[in-house]
Design an enzyme around this catalytic site. Sequence first.
Site, PDB file in Angstrom:
ATOM      1  N   HIS A   1      -9.557   2.461  -5.051  1.00  0.00           N
ATOM      2  CA  HIS A   1      -8.653   1.537  -4.358  1.00  0.00           C
ATOM      3  C   HIS A   1      -7.214   1.941  -4.624  1.00  0.00           C
ATOM      4  CE1 HIS A   1     -11.765  -1.346  -3.195  1.00  0.00           C
ATOM      5  NE2 HIS A   1     -12.314  -1.095  -4.378  1.00  0.00           N
TER       6      HIS A   1
ATOM      7  N   TYR B   1       0.792  -1.233   0.000  1.00  0.00           N
ATOM      8  CA  TYR B   1       0.000   0.000   0.000  1.00  0.00           C
ATOM      9  C   TYR B   1       0.826   1.286   0.000  1.00  0.00           C
ATOM     10  CZ  TYR B   1      -3.703  -3.311   1.057  1.00  0.00           C
ATOM     11  OH  TYR B   1      -4.585  -4.363   0.986  1.00  0.00           O
TER      12      TYR B   1
HETATM   13  O1  CA2 Z   1      -6.305  -1.345  -2.462  1.00  0.00           O
HETATM   14  C1  CA2 Z   1      -7.169  -0.893  -1.681  1.00  0.00           C
HETATM   15  O2  CA2 Z   1      -7.356   0.298  -1.508  1.00  0.00           O
HETATM   16  C2  CA2 Z   1      -8.017  -1.873  -0.867  1.00  0.00           C
HETATM   17  O3  CA2 Z   1      -9.307  -1.309  -0.700  1.00  0.00           O
HETATM   18  C3  CA2 Z   1      -7.325  -2.025   0.467  1.00  0.00           C
HETATM   19  C4  CA2 Z   1      -8.036  -3.041   1.367  1.00  0.00           C
HETATM   20  C5  CA2 Z   1      -8.218  -4.360   0.645  1.00  0.00           C
HETATM   21  O4  CA2 Z   1      -8.983  -5.251   1.448  1.00  0.00           O
HETATM   22  C6  CA2 Z   1      -8.912  -4.182  -0.689  1.00  0.00           C
HETATM   23  O5  CA2 Z   1      -8.985  -5.442  -1.335  1.00  0.00           O
HETATM   24  C7  CA2 Z   1      -8.159  -3.215  -1.569  1.00  0.00           C
HETATM   25  C8  CA2 Z   1      -7.218  -3.253   2.640  1.00  0.00           C
HETATM   26  C9  CA2 Z   1      -7.125  -2.009   3.472  1.00  0.00           C
HETATM   27  C10 CA2 Z   1      -6.165  -2.253   4.580  1.00  0.00           C
HETATM   28  O6  CA2 Z   1      -5.205  -1.221   4.519  1.00  0.00           O
HETATM   29  C11 CA2 Z   1      -4.021  -1.421   5.139  1.00  0.00           C
HETATM   30  C12 CA2 Z   1      -3.064  -0.446   4.935  1.00  0.00           C
HETATM   31  C13 CA2 Z   1      -1.845  -0.591   5.495  1.00  0.00           C
HETATM   32  C14 CA2 Z   1      -1.562  -1.689   6.292  1.00  0.00           C
HETATM   33  C15 CA2 Z   1      -2.531  -2.644   6.498  1.00  0.00           C
HETATM   34  C16 CA2 Z   1      -3.765  -2.513   5.926  1.00  0.00           C
END
Ligand code: CA2
Length: 157
Positions: free
Chosen positions: A101, A24
């Site tokens: 996303h 991310y």
């Molecule tokens: O890519 C994206 O923005 C998502 O929405 C992120 C979600 C995931 O479940 C989707 O499939 C795609 C996860 C969000 C969690 O974000 C974190 C960021 C940093 C560390 C841990 C989790």
Amino acid sequence: MPKPIFVLNGPNLNLLGVREPHIYGTTTLDEVRDRTAARAQTLGFSIDFRQSNHEGVLIDWVQAARTDASALVINPAGLGHTSIALLDALKALTIPIVECHLSNPAARESFRRHTYVSLAATGQVTGFGAVSYELAVEAAARLAQGPSTAPSPSQGA
Ligand code: CA2
């Protein structure tokens, strides 16, 4: 000044820039908010940027967008893949909805390839990291402004 564009963020996005930077990135959610606000300002809009780890809170904010927002940008995070209740709330909106996303879920695990949110969204912006939010807010602003009045090429002199 038009009503703000709501930018809603789902569970765990508060960890952005702190955990899993290989997926991310290193930009924090506060930095995403500031960049998104700056882009919105150039388009004549303000944003109302919020994050919650709670499905019901996000649903309350979606419902508030019915009367208080020009458009909605939403990164539903994991709830996009699971929440029919969030979809039902989104379906009650008449304003433009842009699903956003950071990553490209279509290029990841198969369970990320479907989102319920996409059934209510006007469109999606995925895979550009923090830039996804800037592009999503630009799309939302343009949709909120309505159809362009510029003549199409076939209407030229
Ligand atoms: O890519 C994206 O923005 C998502 O929405 C992120 C979600 C995931 O479940 C989707 O499939 C795609 C996860 C969000 C969690 O974000 C974190 C960021 C940093 C560390 C841990 C989790």
